[in-house]
Design an enzyme around this catalytic site. Structure first.
Site, PDB file in Angstrom:
ATOM      1  N   THR A  19      10.240  -8.148 -12.090  1.00 52.93           N
ATOM      2  CA  THR A  19       9.562  -9.439 -12.198  1.00 52.93           C
ATOM      3  C   THR A  19       8.409  -9.525 -11.196  1.00 52.93           C
ATOM      4  OG1 THR A  19      11.605 -10.507 -12.912  1.00 52.93           O
ATOM      5  CG2 THR A  19       9.868 -11.940 -12.055  1.00 52.93           C
TER       6      THR A  19
ATOM      7  N   GLY B 283       0.793  -1.215   0.000  1.00 51.60           N
ATOM      8  CA  GLY B 283       0.000   0.000   0.000  1.00 51.60           C
ATOM      9  C   GLY B 283       0.826   1.265   0.000  1.00 51.60           C
TER      10      GLY B 283
ATOM     11  N   ASN C  29      -7.106   4.373   9.362  1.00 52.83           N
ATOM     12  CA  ASN C  29      -6.479   3.180   9.915  1.00 52.83           C
ATOM     13  C   ASN C  29      -6.446   3.152  11.437  1.00 52.83           C
ATOM     14  OD1 ASN C  29      -4.607   5.364   9.117  1.00 52.83           O
ATOM     15  ND2 ASN C  29      -3.094   4.165  10.232  1.00 52.83           N
TER      16      ASN C  29
ATOM     17  N   GLY D  89      -2.322  -6.444   0.331  1.00 51.38           N
ATOM     18  CA  GLY D  89      -2.832  -7.793   0.521  1.00 51.38           C
ATOM     19  C   GLY D  89      -2.956  -8.249   1.961  1.00 51.38           C
TER      20      GLY D  89
ATOM     21  N   CYS E  41       2.725   1.651  11.923  1.00 54.17           N
ATOM     22  CA  CYS E  41       3.913   2.319  11.402  1.00 54.17           C
ATOM     23  C   CYS E  41       4.505   3.326  12.387  1.00 54.17           C
ATOM     24  CB  CYS E  41       3.584   3.026  10.088  1.00 54.17           C
ATOM     25  SG  CYS E  41       2.991   1.891   8.825  1.00 54.17           S
TER      26      CYS E  41
END
EC number: 2.8.1.7
Length: 395
Positions: free
Chosen positions: A239, A72, A153, A202, A327
């Site tokens: 990738t 995110g 949040n 996710g 955080c």
């Protein structure tokens, strides 16, 4: 210690068993690079396409509008920095709020100091809701982007996203929303809400860590964020994290199908927690909107108590909680969100965030409240400020 009661799902969630099961073959069996041309690699490429479709379906978007990132925070950085670079010939003004995640706030600070951006940080009301009239007033001919988070949040408040989207569209301004906490918890349709860009991660919805996405509406002119190969339609080189994308896709689909029943259960337990805490513990305040909040979020502040002490004592009973954003959990400063909704420093320091999951039971909630009552009473018994306050009350 008995069983662990995990109430920090806003920080991260447990990866669902079916998500892990779906990911495993892409580590050891179908490990090809999606960019290679042979058939074996094609299985990985197909898996990435499927993950993109699964996520797009949850948003009512097209699969070509989903761009995978490492999380995110990267998606937030991309939305702000790349939009600023792409539209700076039109203007240099961005509107956001004072209660955004630091991935937004610190990116805005960088754009201000290093790139010459002008940033307006909107105030919010006592429930943490953006004032739409102040948003309208903040718009100038130089405004190129509005970035307002979908759900906070820390305090769980849901913003009037549809109304913000309408304002942005009326003025021809792009609208980005950080939906890291909201995606999978509340219904989101990007067309109905007028969202041009949306960030998600996710690990907030029982998916794996290290994978996120940025939704970019077709037609939005936005620069590449990572240069190198042609991955993500040349906008984000590197990738692809195939197992992560597979897991995120399954987690998103799982969240969509279970949302109604899952969140209804969470709301019942959430409201039970709020009711018991606010009625059985004195001098406590619920933070965030009483109704328009995430189904799983409880944020309360206790007077005459330090949040860190509460967390340590809860941990001794096997209860995992938080005093704010993961955080900033190592910071001694009070939450910028709680200060923005008007809490004084001394009360903001006594905040507790409990974020539930579908596995949280009423029995868990009652155990937590019972322990919390004892903890708060114990901590207050050692507080000279509380002692002085009670003496004044009894005069």
């Amino acid at each position: 210690m008995g069983k662990m009661i995990y109430l920090d799902n806003a920080a991260t969630t447990k990866t669902a068993p079916e998500v892990v099961e779906a990911m495993l073959p892409y580590f050891t069996e179908m490990y090809g690079n999606p960019s290679s041309v042979y058939d074996f690699a094609g299985k990985s490429k197909d898996a990435v396409t499927k993950g993109r479709e699964q996520i797009a379906n949850v948003l009512g978007a097209q699969k070509e509008e989903i761009y995978f990132t490492a999380g995110g925070s990267e998606a937030d950085n991309w939305a702000l920095k790349a939009t600023f670079e792409a539209y700076k010939s039109k203007g240099n003004h961005i509107i956001t709020t004072k209660i955004e995640h630091h991935a937004i706030l610190h990116t805005c600070e960088y754009l201000e100091k290093e790139r010459g951006a002008k940033i307006t940080y909107l105030d919010v009301d006592e429930n943490g809701v953006v004032k739409l009239d102040e948003l309208e007033k903040a718009i100038t001919p130089e405004t190129i982007l509005i970035s307002v988070m979908f759900a906070n949040n820390e305090i769980g408040t849901l913003q009037p996203i549809k109304e913000i989207g309408m304002i942005a569209k009326e003025h021809g301004i792009l609208f980005h929303t950080d939906a890291v906490q909201a995606f999978g918890q509340v219904p989101i349709n990007v067309d109905e809400l007028g969202i041009d860009m949306l960030s998600s991660s996710g690990h907030k919805l029982n998916g794996p860590k290290g994978i996120g996405f940025l939704y970019i509406r077709k037609g939005v002119k936005i620069r590449s964020f990572v240069h190198g190969g042609a991955q993500e339609r040349k906008r984000r080189a590197g990738t692809e994290n195939v197992p992560g994308i597979v897991g995120f896709g399954v987690a998103a689909e799982r969240a969509m199908h279970s949302m109604a029943d899952r969140t209804a259960k969470e709301v019942l337990v959430r409201d039970h927690l709020i009711s018991r805490i606010t009625s059985e513990i004195p001098y406590v305040k619920l933070n965030g909107h009483p109704k328009k909040r995430l189904p799983n979020n409880v944020n309360v502040s206790f007077q005459f108590v330090e949040g860190e002490s509460m967390l340590l004592m809860l941990d001794s009973f096997g209860i995992c909680a938080s005093s704010g954003s993961a955080c900033t959990s190592g910071s001694l400063d009070p939450s910028h969100v709680l200060l923005a909704i008007g809490l004084p420093h001394e009360i903001a320091h006594g905040s507790l965030r409990l974020t539930l999951s579908e596995e949280t039971t009423m029995e868990d909630a009652d155990f937590v409240v019972d322990k919390l009552k004892d903890i708060v009473a114990n901590l207050r018994s050692m507080s000279p400020l509380y002692e002085d306050f009670i003496k004044k009350q009894n005069k």
